[in-house]
Design a protein around this motif. Structure first.
Motif, PDB file in Angstrom:
ATOM      1  N   ALA A  51       6.020   1.382   9.392  1.00  0.00           N
ATOM      2  CA  ALA A  51       7.304   2.138   9.789  1.00  0.00           C
ATOM      3  C   ALA A  51       8.053   2.091   8.443  1.00  0.00           C
ATOM      4  CB  ALA A  51       7.883   1.821  10.904  1.00  0.00           C
ATOM      5  N   VAL A  52       8.441   0.921   7.805  1.00  0.00           N
ATOM      6  CA  VAL A  52       9.356   0.772   6.694  1.00  0.00           C
ATOM      7  C   VAL A  52       8.525   1.337   5.305  1.00  0.00           C
ATOM      8  CG1 VAL A  52      10.224  -1.004   5.070  1.00  0.00           C
ATOM      9  CG2 VAL A  52      10.236  -1.264   7.463  1.00  0.00           C
ATOM     10  N   GLY A  53       7.152   1.286   5.342  1.00  0.00           N
ATOM     11  CA  GLY A  53       6.523   1.875   4.102  1.00  0.00           C
ATOM     12  C   GLY A  53       6.659   3.463   4.192  1.00  0.00           C
ATOM     13  N   ASN A  54       6.499   3.846   5.338  1.00  0.00           N
ATOM     14  CA  ASN A  54       6.782   5.678   5.807  1.00  0.00           C
ATOM     15  C   ASN A  54       8.111   5.720   5.319  1.00  0.00           C
ATOM     16  OD1 ASN A  54       3.954   6.737   6.380  1.00  0.00           O
ATOM     17  ND2 ASN A  54       4.533   5.509   8.255  1.00  0.00           N
ATOM     18  N   VAL A 105      15.181   1.589  12.767  1.00  0.00           N
ATOM     19  CA  VAL A 105      15.380   0.284  13.592  1.00  0.00           C
ATOM     20  C   VAL A 105      14.092  -0.680  12.902  1.00  0.00           C
ATOM     21  CG1 VAL A 105      14.424  -0.639  15.728  1.00  0.00           C
ATOM     22  CG2 VAL A 105      15.725   1.417  15.645  1.00  0.00           C
ATOM     23  N   ALA A 106      13.100  -0.006  12.542  1.00  0.00           N
ATOM     24  CA  ALA A 106      11.942  -0.867  11.729  1.00  0.00           C
ATOM     25  C   ALA A 106      12.783  -1.611  10.466  1.00  0.00           C
ATOM     26  CB  ALA A 106      10.739   0.159  11.464  1.00  0.00           C
ATOM     27  N   HIS A 107      13.510  -0.852   9.689  1.00  0.00           N
ATOM     28  CA  HIS A 107      14.168  -1.261   8.718  1.00  0.00           C
ATOM     29  C   HIS A 107      15.147  -2.591   8.908  1.00  0.00           C
ATOM     30  CE1 HIS A 107      16.202  -1.589   4.767  1.00  0.00           C
ATOM     31  NE2 HIS A 107      17.287  -1.475   5.206  1.00  0.00           N
ATOM     32  N   THR A 108      15.547  -2.346  10.046  1.00  0.00           N
ATOM     33  CA  THR A 108      16.560  -3.567  10.545  1.00  0.00           C
ATOM     34  C   THR A 108      15.900  -4.767  10.978  1.00  0.00           C
ATOM     35  OG1 THR A 108      18.425  -1.851  11.426  1.00  0.00           O
ATOM     36  CG2 THR A 108      18.520  -3.917  12.419  1.00  0.00           C
ATOM     37  N   VAL A 109      14.850  -4.412  11.580  1.00  0.00           N
ATOM     38  CA  VAL A 109      13.983  -5.583  12.189  1.00  0.00           C
ATOM     39  C   VAL A 109      13.167  -6.164  11.044  1.00  0.00           C
ATOM     40  CG1 VAL A 109      11.844  -6.060  13.411  1.00  0.00           C
ATOM     41  CG2 VAL A 109      13.462  -4.408  14.225  1.00  0.00           C
ATOM     42  N   ASN A 110      12.902  -5.318   9.845  1.00  0.00           N
ATOM     43  CA  ASN A 110      12.289  -5.896   8.806  1.00  0.00           C
ATOM     44  C   ASN A 110      13.153  -6.799   7.958  1.00  0.00           C
ATOM     45  OD1 ASN A 110       9.896  -6.059   7.106  1.00  0.00           O
ATOM     46  ND2 ASN A 110      11.329  -4.680   5.593  1.00  0.00           N
ATOM     47  N   GLN A 128       4.949  -7.497  12.916  1.00  0.00           N
ATOM     48  CA  GLN A 128       5.268  -7.386  11.468  1.00  0.00           C
ATOM     49  C   GLN A 128       4.419  -6.247  10.806  1.00  0.00           C
ATOM     50  OE1 GLN A 128       4.868 -11.169   9.364  1.00  0.00           O
ATOM     51  NE2 GLN A 128       6.393 -12.087  10.458  1.00  0.00           N
ATOM     52  N   VAL A 129       3.080  -6.116  11.270  1.00  0.00           N
ATOM     53  CA  VAL A 129       2.372  -5.143  10.344  1.00  0.00           C
ATOM     54  C   VAL A 129       2.669  -3.655  11.034  1.00  0.00           C
ATOM     55  CG1 VAL A 129      -0.035  -4.397  10.338  1.00  0.00           C
ATOM     56  CG2 VAL A 129       0.357  -6.599  10.265  1.00  0.00           C
ATOM     57  N   ALA A 130       3.054  -3.495  12.248  1.00  0.00           N
ATOM     58  CA  ALA A 130       3.526  -2.281  12.783  1.00  0.00           C
ATOM     59  C   ALA A 130       4.767  -1.884  11.996  1.00  0.00           C
ATOM     60  CB  ALA A 130       3.821  -2.172  14.032  1.00  0.00           C
ATOM     61  N   VAL A 131       5.761  -2.904  11.908  1.00  0.00           N
ATOM     62  CA  VAL A 131       7.065  -2.633  11.168  1.00  0.00           C
ATOM     63  C   VAL A 131       7.096  -2.219   9.828  1.00  0.00           C
ATOM     64  CG1 VAL A 131       8.956  -3.761  10.594  1.00  0.00           C
ATOM     65  CG2 VAL A 131       8.402  -3.925  12.760  1.00  0.00           C
ATOM     66  N   ALA A 132       5.892  -3.053   9.166  1.00  0.00           N
ATOM     67  CA  ALA A 132       5.555  -2.635   7.758  1.00  0.00           C
ATOM     68  C   ALA A 132       5.064  -1.236   7.562  1.00  0.00           C
ATOM     69  CB  ALA A 132       4.803  -3.783   7.275  1.00  0.00           C
ATOM     70  N   SER A 156       0.772  -1.433   0.069  1.00  0.00           N
ATOM     71  CA  SER A 156      -0.044   0.265  -0.068  1.00  0.00           C
ATOM     72  C   SER A 156       0.883   1.114  -0.049  1.00  0.00           C
ATOM     73  CB  SER A 156      -0.975  -0.063   1.229  1.00  0.00           C
ATOM     74  OG  SER A 156      -0.108   0.285   2.425  1.00  0.00           O
ATOM     75  N   TYR A 157       2.091   1.137   0.222  1.00  0.00           N
ATOM     76  CA  TYR A 157       3.219   2.146   0.333  1.00  0.00           C
ATOM     77  C   TYR A 157       3.952   2.354  -1.006  1.00  0.00           C
ATOM     78  CZ  TYR A 157       2.332   3.135   5.386  1.00  0.00           C
ATOM     79  OH  TYR A 157       1.641   3.470   6.584  1.00  0.00           O
ATOM     80  N   ASP A 158       3.468   1.457  -2.055  1.00  0.00           N
ATOM     81  CA  ASP A 158       4.141   1.320  -3.079  1.00  0.00           C
ATOM     82  C   ASP A 158       5.823   0.710  -2.915  1.00  0.00           C
ATOM     83  OD1 ASP A 158       2.334   1.366  -4.862  1.00  0.00           O
ATOM     84  OD2 ASP A 158       2.640   3.779  -4.995  1.00  0.00           O
ATOM     85  N   TYR A 159       5.900   0.042  -1.606  1.00  0.00           N
ATOM     86  CA  TYR A 159       7.344  -0.097  -1.418  1.00  0.00           C
ATOM     87  C   TYR A 159       8.191  -1.137  -2.327  1.00  0.00           C
ATOM     88  CZ  TYR A 159      11.103  -2.200   1.393  1.00  0.00           C
ATOM     89  OH  TYR A 159      12.338  -2.553   2.033  1.00  0.00           O
ATOM     90  N   GLY A 160       9.262  -0.638  -2.911  1.00  0.00           N
ATOM     91  CA  GLY A 160       9.960  -1.069  -3.833  1.00  0.00           C
ATOM     92  C   GLY A 160      11.394  -1.362  -3.801  1.00  0.00           C
ATOM     93  N   MET A 161      11.806  -1.533  -2.568  1.00  0.00           N
ATOM     94  CA  MET A 161      13.499  -1.744  -2.205  1.00  0.00           C
ATOM     95  C   MET A 161      14.050  -2.644  -3.273  1.00  0.00           C
ATOM     96  SD  MET A 161      16.154  -0.982  -0.584  1.00  0.00           S
ATOM     97  CE  MET A 161      16.099  -0.370   1.109  1.00  0.00           C
ATOM     98  N   ASN A 162      15.020  -2.244  -3.863  1.00  0.00           N
ATOM     99  CA  ASN A 162      15.490  -2.994  -5.030  1.00  0.00           C
ATOM    100  C   ASN A 162      17.069  -2.994  -4.628  1.00  0.00           C
ATOM    101  OD1 ASN A 162      16.017  -4.289  -7.308  1.00  0.00           O
ATOM    102  ND2 ASN A 162      14.327  -3.158  -8.343  1.00  0.00           N
ATOM    103  N   ARG A 163      17.837  -3.219  -5.859  1.00  0.00           N
ATOM    104  CA  ARG A 163      19.449  -3.209  -6.009  1.00  0.00           C
ATOM    105  C   ARG A 163      20.029  -1.872  -5.435  1.00  0.00           C
ATOM    106  NH1 ARG A 163      21.624  -7.986  -7.963  1.00  0.00           N
ATOM    107  NH2 ARG A 163      19.844  -9.550  -8.504  1.00  0.00           N
ATOM    108  N   THR A 164      20.972  -1.849  -4.573  1.00  0.00           N
ATOM    109  CA  THR A 164      21.586  -0.571  -4.235  1.00  0.00           C
ATOM    110  C   THR A 164      23.022  -0.869  -4.778  1.00  0.00           C
ATOM    111  OG1 THR A 164      22.123  -1.432  -2.094  1.00  0.00           O
ATOM    112  CG2 THR A 164      20.074   0.007  -2.400  1.00  0.00           C
TER     113      THR A 164
END
Ligand code: HEM
Ligand code: FES
Length: 777
Positions: A199-202, A178-183, A193-197, A87-95
């Motif tokens: 935070a990561v989406g934001n 911190v949410a990214h690390t946990v995720n 997981q939902v709360a972390v998601a 729902s946040y269009d999360y698209g973490m890819n290659r860095t």
């Protein structure tokens, strides 16, 4: 066919999210380092690797061991959490860190300029001012949680400044990272997981928003703006997807790693009070103390790869598609690589060889910024709060495989004793920040000469003890130390010839412990043709004096298991052999010693050896009878040698080594091991050499190595700080990474298989076969 489950108990129970691993990862996997260094963890569905050389070999080969999983979620998340991310269009890819070749190297080179020492130096005043300001805020309180009050925020501010991100919302960024690390590296429960998601989406959306704002002002300073500008010229290399993913991953890469790194370092040093006091008194030790803390208690506990083909790791077959967890913090405690790895030794000369920054093509780009920050933190704290101590507390960690540092670090002190109240000069920086790896000057060990006696004609036996009362690292047979010959500029290596203290087996511990020695012993032969090293020792070293020493290090190590040994020593080559034979006797492994010399009067320790080894010792004096028949000796052992049932360890003059070498040409490499103590390697004859070009990949620079200059000299002429010692291919100090080009190896350090791998060379003596070579510098 056996139906027994191949998963051992340790492997079945391995849990990197439990408190055991969180508190002390290398101690938690000590059983694995000792007995099962590569194992499959069913709980994690990962292959776990715990020894230094295996981990380094994986880092080295980023084609068979792809880094593409480096940022993958280690715990698959629930559908509900995945829906939130979508729902946040999360698209973490290659860095960079999870990109495969050849895309990775092209991108890395295009983006590395802002990491050069000249650019990093610009950040130093800002880091210092920040640390000062934060310490000012609590110095009169007598108590502080250094993580909450300083270690978290300063690296975040520096990371944002380096990346070019406005630091308008630090608390929110802390929650996000911190949410990214946990995720990515943790094992959140389904409801978490939902709360972390969220935070990561934001975080993802925030990163996108910042990037859009940056695109409006691409000329601003910052690594991300540098990327945006580079994208204009290289759109296929620096892609939109890369920039958005890096915007988010870069904050974590530059921030949490360093925040945890300094928290771990201060905790470790305060737990080892004598070391803390030592660097308070001697701040020039700080650059190497930073490395030793990163080695002993680093902030990156483990890193990941995935295999792209069936392969072997340390002899264990691993299928294609296997996920690998390299416990780099365990590699940093591997006694096969570091002498006395449990000792916190801020004078350790190879501390910077730790794996905390990774290794090879992906090695941390930001390591020198992190080093700079950690040095400034330590300098300010040891200067302004030398009397601080750890408060009573239990340490907690965010449960995850990789990012490791205490969540709080409470310290206390008496504000009335703050030195700056009476000594305002303490606020002046006491040492220059070192940008890059520590140099030899940062890890020299002062040693007091306890005694100098003649061990034989022309041989001085010297006993050394610690000059500042700190513990000397335990050493294994075959180790050497480097001795600086006053201010002559000469450094010579001498094997430790004393007997290492006998190992003790602490109750309940599976691994024997080697007690720390009170002193080191060396024996030095005066060599008339020497270039000054041995004459200097004979003419200048006197009881009570202080010598500057580095090490110990071991390039001449006994194998872990041996059925039988044949030791051959020529002349002063007896020094490492004496310690080795003592070890064999202690471990009850059958052995024989062949000690060759010209005159008995010139053979050091001959009497002691006879007393220690009796009829296992054969002394061959060419002055008293026929020469030792080395060819016959090797022929007598050939059958066992070829079958790997005997190990021949030899140290002595080149002619002796040549004879042994010729007689064992068809033996396995590890069955015959030599240490040379003289070499004519490294001497250049311009008549026969050819000029070649060396391309330095990291800085995209070409240098010409003339016929009469070594590669090491050429690199130094161009301002590169490459450490060296022997300068004749003996010690392994001047190794440089080779990315391309065939090497004319002239050292005696690399084994045959290492030469065939072709990924490193000794810059003091080896050259290019053709007209070009590419180095990873
Ligand atoms: C890569 C650790 C600080 C930027 C890495 C890797 C590790 C690491 C383990 C992966 C290496 C590999 O795969 O071989 C650390 C630690 C740090 C630290 C322990 C602090 C103590 C920083 C800082 C920055 C940074 C301050 C940026 C300013 C990067 C980048 C990469 C990287 C860009 C990817 C390099 C590539 O794949 O080519 N770091 N890091 N790191 N780090 Fe760091
Ligand atoms: Fe010793 Fe090069 S300096 S091998």
């Amino acid at each position: 066919m056996s139906t027994a489950c191949p998963v051992s108990r340790g492997a079945a129970e391995f849990d990197p999210f439990g408190d055991g691993y969180q508190q002390d990862p290398p101690a938690y996997v000590e059983w694995s380092r000792e007995s099962e260094p590569v194992f499959y963890s069913p709980k994690l569905d990962y292959w776990v690797v715990t020894r230094y050389e295996d981990i380094k070999a994986i880092f080295r080969d980023n084609v068979t061991f792809s880094p593409s999983v480096a940022l993958e979620k280690i715990t698959p998340t629930s559908q509900a959490a995945n829906d939130v991310l979508a729902s946040y269009d999360y698209g973490m890819n290659r860095t960079l860190v999870n990109e495969d070749e050849p895309a990775h190297m092209e991108r890395r080179r295009a983006l590395m300029e802002p990491f050069s020492p000249e650019h990093l130096a610009h950040h130093e005043p800002m880091v210092r001012a920040l640390v000062r300001e934060y310490v000012d805020a609590f110095i009169d309180d007598g108590r502080a949680d250094l993580v909450n009050q300083m270690f978290w925020e300063i690296p975040l501010t520096v990371a944002l400044e380096f990346l070019g991100v406005p630091d308008d919302d630090k608390p929110k960024l802390r929650e996000y990272s911190v949410a990214h690390t946990v995720n990515t590296w943790g094992r959140p429960e389904p409801e978490e997981q939902v709360a972390v998601a969220h935070a990561v989406g934001n975080f993802w959306q925030y990163a996108g928003g910042v990037l859009e704002r940056m695109r409006e002002r691409p000329e601003d300073h910052g690594w991300m703006q540098y990327g945006i500008r580079t994208q204009r010229e290289l759109p296929e290399v620096v892609t939109d997807s890369y920039l958005h993913s890096m915007m988010m991953a870069g904050i974590v890469a530059a921030h949490e790693t360093t925040a945890n790194g300094i928290a771990n370092a201060v905790k470790l040093l305060l737990e080892n009070r004598a070391i803390w006091d030592q660097i308070c008194a001697e701040p020039s030790l700080i650059p190497n103390a930073v490395e030793e803390c990163l080695r002993h208690n680093g902030s990156q506990a483990a890193w990941r790869r995935i295999t792209t083909a069936p392969t072997r790791i340390g002899g264990v077959a691993v299928p294609e598609g296997a996920r690998i967890l390299m416990v780099s913090s365990s590699g940093n405690h591997d006694p096969r690589r570091f002498e006395d790895p449990e000792l916190v030794d801020v004078r350790r000369d190879d501390a910077a060889d730790h794996l905390t920054f990774g290794y090879g093509a992906h090695q941390c780009l930001g390591k020198n910024l992190a080093r700079m920050e950690m040095q400034i933190f330590l300098e300010e704290l040891t200067g302004r709060l030398p009397h601080m101590r750890l408060a009573e507390q239990d340490f907690t960690y965010v449960p995850n495989t990789s990012f490791r540092g205490p969540e709080h670090l409470w310290v206390e002190w008496d504000p009335a004793a703050n030195p700056e109240r009476t000594q305002p000069s303490i606020l002046q920086p006491r040492v220059e920040v070192n940008i890059g790896e520590p140099t030899t000057a940062h890890h020299s060990r002062p040693m007091r000469v306890e005694s100098v006696v003649d061990a034989a004609d022309g041989v001085r036996h010297i006993t050394l003890s610690s000059a500042d009362g700190t513990a000397l690292p335990a050493f294994t047979p075959g180790s050497h130390i480097d001795v600086e010959c006053g201010d002559s500029g000469i450094v010579r290596q001498y094997s430790l010839c004393g007997l290492p203290p006998a190992p003790v087996q602490p109750a309940g511990c599976p691994v024997p412990h080697i007690p720390r020695p009170q002193r080191y012993e060396i024996a030095v032969l005066r060599e008339e043709e020497s270039r000054g090293g041995s004459s200097w020792v004979h003419d200048h070293v006197r009881e009570g004096e202080i010598l500057t020493v580095r090490g110990p290090r071991n390039h001449f190590r006994l194998p872990e298991r041996a059925q039988r040994y044949v030791f051959v020593a020529g002349g002063i080559g007896i020094t490492p052999i004496r310690a080795m034979a003592a070890q064999a006797a202690r471990e009850d492994v059958p052995y024989e010693i062949h000690y060759l010399g010209r005159e008995r009067a010139g053979m050091a320790f001959a009497h002691e050896l006879l007393a220690e080894h009796d009829d296992r010792l054969s002394v061959h004096c060419s002055g008293e009878g026929p020469r030792a028949d080395l060819l016959q000796l090797m022929a007598d052992n050939a059958q066992d040698g070829r079958a790997g049932r005997v190990h021949v360890y030899a140290c002595g003059p080149q002619r002796m080594i040549d004879d042994l070498s010729a007689a064992s040409a068809d033996w396995p490499e590890e069955s015959v091991v030599f240490e040379h103590f003289s070499s004519t390697l490294g001497e250049l004859d311009p008549e026969v050499e050819h000029e070649f070009t060396v391309h330095l990949a990291d800085s995209d620079t070409d240098l010409v190595v003339p016929r009469d200059r070594t590669l090491l000299q050429t690199l130094r002429d161009a301002g590169r700080q490459i450490p060296s010692n022997c300068q004749e291919g003996l010690c392994g100090t001047c190794e440089v990474p080779v990315l391309d080009g065939e090497v004319d190896h002239r050292d005696v350090v690399l084994t045959g298989s290492e030469r065939r791998e072709g990924d490193r060379m000794m810059s003091c003596c080896s050259r290019a076969v053709g007209d070009r070579i590419v180095l990873g510098l």
